[in-house]
Enzyme design. Structure first.
Site, PDB file in Angstrom:
ATOM      1  CG  ASP A   1       3.006  -9.676  -1.359  1.00 48.10           C
ATOM      2  OD1 ASP A   1       2.310 -10.250  -2.022  1.00 48.10           O
ATOM      3  OD2 ASP A   1       4.196 -10.478  -0.738  1.00 48.10           O
TER       4      ASP A   1
ATOM      5  CB  SER B   1       4.221 -16.641   0.826  1.00 46.76           C
ATOM      6  OG  SER B   1       5.323 -16.445   0.414  1.00 46.76           O
TER       7      SER B   1
ATOM      8  CG  HIS C   1       3.674 -13.587  -3.210  1.00 45.70           C
ATOM      9  ND1 HIS C   1       4.190 -12.852  -2.151  1.00 45.70           N
ATOM     10  CD2 HIS C   1       3.988 -14.837  -3.039  1.00 45.70           C
ATOM     11  CE1 HIS C   1       4.751 -13.784  -1.368  1.00 45.70           C
ATOM     12  NE2 HIS C   1       4.692 -14.964  -1.666  1.00 45.70           N
TER      13      HIS C   1
END
Length: 456
Positions: A222, A300, A189
């Site tokens: 992911d 992230s 992402h």
């Protein structure tokens, strides 16, 4: 055959990225009835399972009946995160290798040279924590006696900041060097926003800015790998996440809100937390490590490391309070993708440009509200509830059966079942505790050998 339910895990979360790296993850609530266990491209809107924070995925996901439970058709995901955040989205994967050159490299259809063997640094074995570096020059620390300062000093030189420019603007995230020749592991992402025409720039700890190219990505886990043209980088070791226990001290490193080299500390507060994150084009099902180390938008893709300096997880999502629709920051509930899963997927992305995931080949009933997870009793269109000749069919699972546990671990929603299956690898055998359709007859254990599906 794939089985991917369309509900979320028990604790909603939001993906951690910067300036918007959509980090809302959602632990799975109670399943809705009528979702194929691994089939639909739509996912029902699950009802929250109690007190846990509401899932923070940008927009809510449309409701839908049955969904694939062990990864059959794919579920739709929810967007997670603030405006301009890199929400979980499907990224076009590099084409598979079709030709060869040299002994250790092959060239794929897109002209990218790939190693035949990913050759990632191995964890120190059998004893962890020897002072110095691990295999392949990977950073290592002093183990049990190491301070947070020791760990930070060894780890931060191997963590990069990523700036992603796409049609929706600029987003930021983090990444961890996993090979000395420029391979960097991050979240899908984080880089998905670049699309086909965007750009990814890596900021190294020494201030160097380098263009990065996408090696491969998968929305299913992911995860993504990018590469910069650099040599002699210091990779981190992807350690053994199975050795992690609740209460272990951990350190998170990344670039929250664009603040490079930020270090936060905490403990592993839970294991096997089923978390889903994503948007309509793809959902990640994560058997997550939960931590109270502060993780914020921009973290992230950064590493969660143990006190030996080995990566035990890739930070991916954070929970948000009910009613929050943007990643507002850490509330002590962060989620990381276990390093063992990250290693398997990274090796596939480096070697092939694509990744695979395990499936059992059933559709799950998302409207079922009883104990366990129910296999759809009637097929949807041309898709039967149990794929003929698939793993579940071969093991004797039948339409209307209720799966109550995987390897002794209770499952209460379709997402939990999918997460439990995704935590394994294709070819692994799992034991399902199955209750016959209609509740007639005794529960039985069946051994299922997981099949393989390729991420799109």
């Amino acid at each position: 055959m794939a089985d991917d339910p369309r509900t979320r895990p028990p604790v909603p979360a939001s993906e951690a990225g910067t300036g918007g790296d959509g980090l809302f993850a959602s632990p799975t609530p109670a399943p809705a009835r009528g979702a194929p266990a691994g089939a639909p491209h739509e996912r029902p809107d699950p009802s929250p399972s109690g007190p846990p924070p509401q899932p923070q995925h940008g927009h809510g996901a449309p409701a839908g009946p049955a969904r694939p439970a062990a990864d059959w058709p794919r579920p739709a995901a929810r967007r997670v995160g603030p405006v301009l955040t890199a929400g979980v989205a499907v990224v076009a994967l590099v084409a598979g290798a079709v030709g060869g050159i040299a002994a250790e490299r092959i060239v794929d259809a897109a002209g990218m040279y790939r190693p035949v063997d990913a050759a990632l640094p191995q964890p120190a074995s059998p004893a962890r924590g020897a002072e110095g570096t691990g295999s392949d020059g990977a950073a290592g620390t002093g183990g049990a006696g190491a301070s947070v300062g020791d760990v930070a000093a060894r780890v931060t030189p191997s963590v990069v900041s990523l700036r992603v420019e796409g049609s929706d603007g600029v987003t930021t995230g983090s990444g961890v060097v996993i090979r000395s020749d420029g391979y960097v592991l991050t979240n899908n992402h984080v880089v998905a926003a670049a699309g086909a025409k965007g750009a990814i720039v890596a900021l190294l700890p020494d201030g160097t800015h380098l263009d990065a190219s996408l090696v491969g990505a998968t929305a299913d886990y992911d995860l993504a790998v990018v590469r910069v043209r650099a040599r002699d980088l210091t990779p981190l070791v992807l350690g053994d996440s199975d050795a992690t226990t609740v209460g272990d001290p951990v350190v998170a490193v990344g670039a929250p809100l664009g603040l490079d080299g930020t270090v936060t500390t905490g403990i592993v507060s839970a294991l096997h937390r089923p978390v889903t994150a994503g948007e309509s084009s793809g959902t990640a099902f994560i058997d997550a490590i939960q931590t109270d180390a502060a993780i914020n938008p921009g973290n992230s893709g950064g590493p969660l490391v143990d006190m030996a300096g080995e990566v035990v997880g890739i930070n991916s999502a954070i929970a948000q309070p009910p009613g929050s629709f943007q990643a507002t920051g850490s509330i002590g509930l962060g989620f990381a993708i276990p390093s063992n899963q990250a290693r398997r997927t990274a090796e596939q992305l480096i070697e092939d440009g694509t990744a695979t995931y395990p499936v059992i080949g059933v559709y799950l009933d998302e409207r079922y509200t009883g104990e366990g997870v129910k296999v759809v009793a009637d097929g949807s269109g041309d898709e039967p509830p149990v794929a003929p000749g698939g793993p579940a069919d071969d093991a004797g699972v039948r339409p209307g059966d209720v799966i109550v546990a995987v390897d002794g671990r209770p499952v209460t929603s379709p997402d939990e079942l999918v997460v439990a299956v995704r935590a394994r690898a294709p070819g692994d055998a799992v034991t399902l505790r199955v209750r016959p359709a209609g509740g007639e007859g005794a529960e039985r254990d069946v051994r299922v050998v997981l099949d393989e599906a390729t991420s799109e």
